[in-house]
Scaffold this active site. Structure first.
Site, PDB file in Angstrom:
ATOM      1  N   ASP A  75       0.839  -1.203   0.000  1.00  0.00           N
ATOM      2  CA  ASP A  75       0.000   0.000   0.000  1.00  0.00           C
ATOM      3  C   ASP A  75       0.870   1.247   0.000  1.00  0.00           C
ATOM      4  OD1 ASP A  75      -1.955   1.885   0.239  1.00  0.00           O
ATOM      5  OD2 ASP A  75      -2.477   1.413   2.336  1.00  0.00           O
ATOM      6  N   LYS A 101       1.536   7.945   0.300  1.00  0.00           N
ATOM      7  CA  LYS A 101       1.950   7.974   1.703  1.00  0.00           C
ATOM      8  C   LYS A 101       3.326   8.622   1.829  1.00  0.00           C
ATOM      9  CE  LYS A 101      -0.379   3.787   3.407  1.00  0.00           C
ATOM     10  NZ  LYS A 101      -1.222   4.458   4.403  1.00  0.00           N
ATOM     11  N   ARG A 145     -11.071  -0.538   2.286  1.00  0.00           N
ATOM     12  CA  ARG A 145     -12.540  -0.632   2.283  1.00  0.00           C
ATOM     13  C   ARG A 145     -13.076  -0.824   0.867  1.00  0.00           C
ATOM     14  NH1 ARG A 145     -12.859   5.123   5.159  1.00  0.00           N
ATOM     15  NH2 ARG A 145     -10.825   4.371   5.858  1.00  0.00           N
TER      16      ARG A 145
END
Ligand code: BES
Ligand code: MN
Ligand code: ZN
Length: 496
Positions: A273, A280, A354
């Site tokens: 991720d 990030k 999600r």
């Protein structure tokens, strides 16, 4: 490693090492008395001189000559009043720490007769043997596949666990603990494997390998084409910035009656991720290889199920994708139609967990589940709320939530419930789609749960946010194998 159970007198068992427990004051367990007698009161004497104090989880190794054992390891078990399942687990971990790279080739572990406070489910001999088995496997774990120099082979080869009997129930208890530890270790292996190797197709291959090795497991893998035909557009939207294509991985175990509804486990399998276009920060980003920790715990649990073959039906579904930024990646502002038909405005591409889970939650309706539990390293906010001790639990069903909390308590793999109140749902309002994929900074774990709950309305559902519990950072960086103990314990309470 060879593990077995024994109920013959400890003095009749020749072994390199004997392990006994020593309370800080208080009544000694039978094994400790027997060892002390056999050693001519050595333990009594060392306690008197203050060499052995019995402080909880203190380890003392006493070399011996001309005895059935070459050494005895004395594990302090603390004061009677303070002894709990948690302090007992600490003792067991300290014990394995002393054994694993020590000089003994064989060991007799005689501490299942140490008592502690708590309910029968955690203090029975079964429960203790289960714990001993699990902690042995868990603490003996190493991950050295990528070191060019392999550590010297361990001396320890044979572990005998002392019990009051060697009947089927006690053997099963030890074996279930050992299997749970091995399941945790498989979960750790998958998590620790670097993200240039562990990608969605590699995860799918792990499922195929598990099905090949275990006749009781069937697997089905959906590729991008099949997901596109079905309309699983949010999984595709997360994966499309990566050269590694996404996969939906299904594993089925049918050990129950044909008409028993299956327990369905869903795992977040983001093999790396980066955050995507909502990139990030760089520091510590390597740890986002653990963003497939939910799926790794599903794999580990299925391994335990395959090994122990309980009478229950279990279906595992893993939504695997890599979240990368490139010219094909989803952008903040993109609107995607989920498998459910509801539309989502992707306001932040870093809230990708999600997105892969929502399509998986819609997909599992076809199994007519008894309950659905999803596992995900979903929110940094969960680490802020609960730290690294408890897994976050959100659920649309009190009974299911309480069962999972109880399984966590029984195993020490604990979870803590957060509210899923209707009032939080409006944080997900979007001006342009049915919902946004983020709900702002307040209550970030809860709004992530709110998002998922919209896709889980038709069955009993619980969500475990394992962002704080799936791996350790810092010097002891590595996957933990959680929440495999919780899941196995929960499933076993529903096995016939
Ligand atoms: N995988 C992360 C959550 C995470 C972060 C777990 C750090 C463990 C350690 C997840 O995909 C994520 O990035 N979540 C965002 C959500 C936010 C954009 C609403 C987060 O927590 O910052
Ligand atoms: Mn993210
Ligand atoms: Zn993530």
């Amino acid at each position: 490693m060879n593990f077995s159970l024994s109920s013959t007198a400890i003095t009749a068992t020749k072994t390199d090492c004997l392990v006994i427990g020593l309370p800080e004051k208080g009544e000694w367990p039978a094994s400790t008395k027997a060892a002390d007698d056999a050693l001519g009161g050595l333990i009594t004497q060392l306690e008197k001189t203050g060499d052995l104090a019995g402080k909880n989880a203190a380890v003392n190794t006493l070399p011996l000559v001309d005895q059935p054992w070459q050494r005895v390891i004395v594990i302090g078990t603390g004061k009677d009043a303070d002894r709990t399942a948690a302090s007992y687990r600490k003792c067991l971990a300290a014990m394995v720490g002393a054994l694993k790279d020590g000089p003994s080739g064989s060991v007799l572990i005689a501490i299942s007769d140490t008592g502690f406070s708590g309910d029968a489910a955690s203090t029975s001999e079964d429960a203790k043997l289960n714990l001993i088995g699990r902690i042995l496997e868990d603490q003996l774990y190493t991950f050295t596949d990528f070191k060019s120099e392999q550590p010297a082979a361990r001396k320890l080869k044979k572990v005998v666990v002392q019990a009051s009997d060697t009947d089927k129930a006690l053997k099963n208890a030890l074996n279930l603990g050992l299997a749970t530890g091995r399941g945790m270790n498989y979960t750790k292996d998958l998590g620790n494997t670097p993200p240039n190797i562990c990608h969605p197709v590699w995860l799918a291959e792990q499922a195929q390998a598990m099905a090949k090795d275990n006749d009781c497991i069937q697997t089905e893998i959906l590729d991008e084409k099949q997901m596109e035909e079905l309309g699983m557009n949010t999984i595709l939207a997360v994966g499309k910035g990566s050269k590694q294509p996404p996969r939906l991985i299904v594993m089925e175990y049918r050990g129950g009656n044909a008409n028993d509804k299956p327990y369905v486990l869903v795992g977040k399998g983001i093999t790396f991720d980066t955050g995507g276009i909502s990139l990030k920060p760089g520091e510590g980003m390597d740890e986002m290889k653990y963003d497939m920790g939910g799926s790794a715990s599903v794999f580990g649990t299925m391994k335990v199920i395959a090994e122990t073959q309980p009478k229950i039906n279990v279906v595992a579904v893993i939504a695997a994708a890599e979240n990368m930024p490139d010219g094909g990646a989803s952008r903040p502002g993109d609107i995607v139609t989920t498998l459910s038909g509801m539309t989502v405005e992707i306001l932040n591409t870093d809230a990708e967990g999600r997105l892969v889970l929502c399509d998986a939650l819609t997909y599992v309706k076809k199994f007519d589940p008894a309950a659905v539990v999803d596992m995900a390293t979903l929110t940094g906010a969960c680490i802020i709320a609960l730290g690294n001790q408890a897994t976050g639990l959100l659920s649309n069903n009190d009974e299911l939530a309480n069962e999972l909390l109880a399984a966590g308590e029984r195993t020490g793999d604990r979870a803590w419930r957060l509210p899923l109140w209707e009032e939080y749902q409006s944080q997900l309002d979007s001006n342009f789609a049915d919902m946004a994929n983020i709900g702002g900074r307040p209550a970030g774990t809860i709004t992530a749960g709110c998002f998922l709950s919209r896709f889980a309305k038709e069955y009993r559902w619980a969500h475990l946010d394992i962002a704080g519990t799936a791996w350790n950072s810092g010097k002891a960086k590595g996957a933990t194998g959680r929440p495999v103990p919780l899941l196995v314990n929960y499933l076993m309470t529903h096995a016939g």
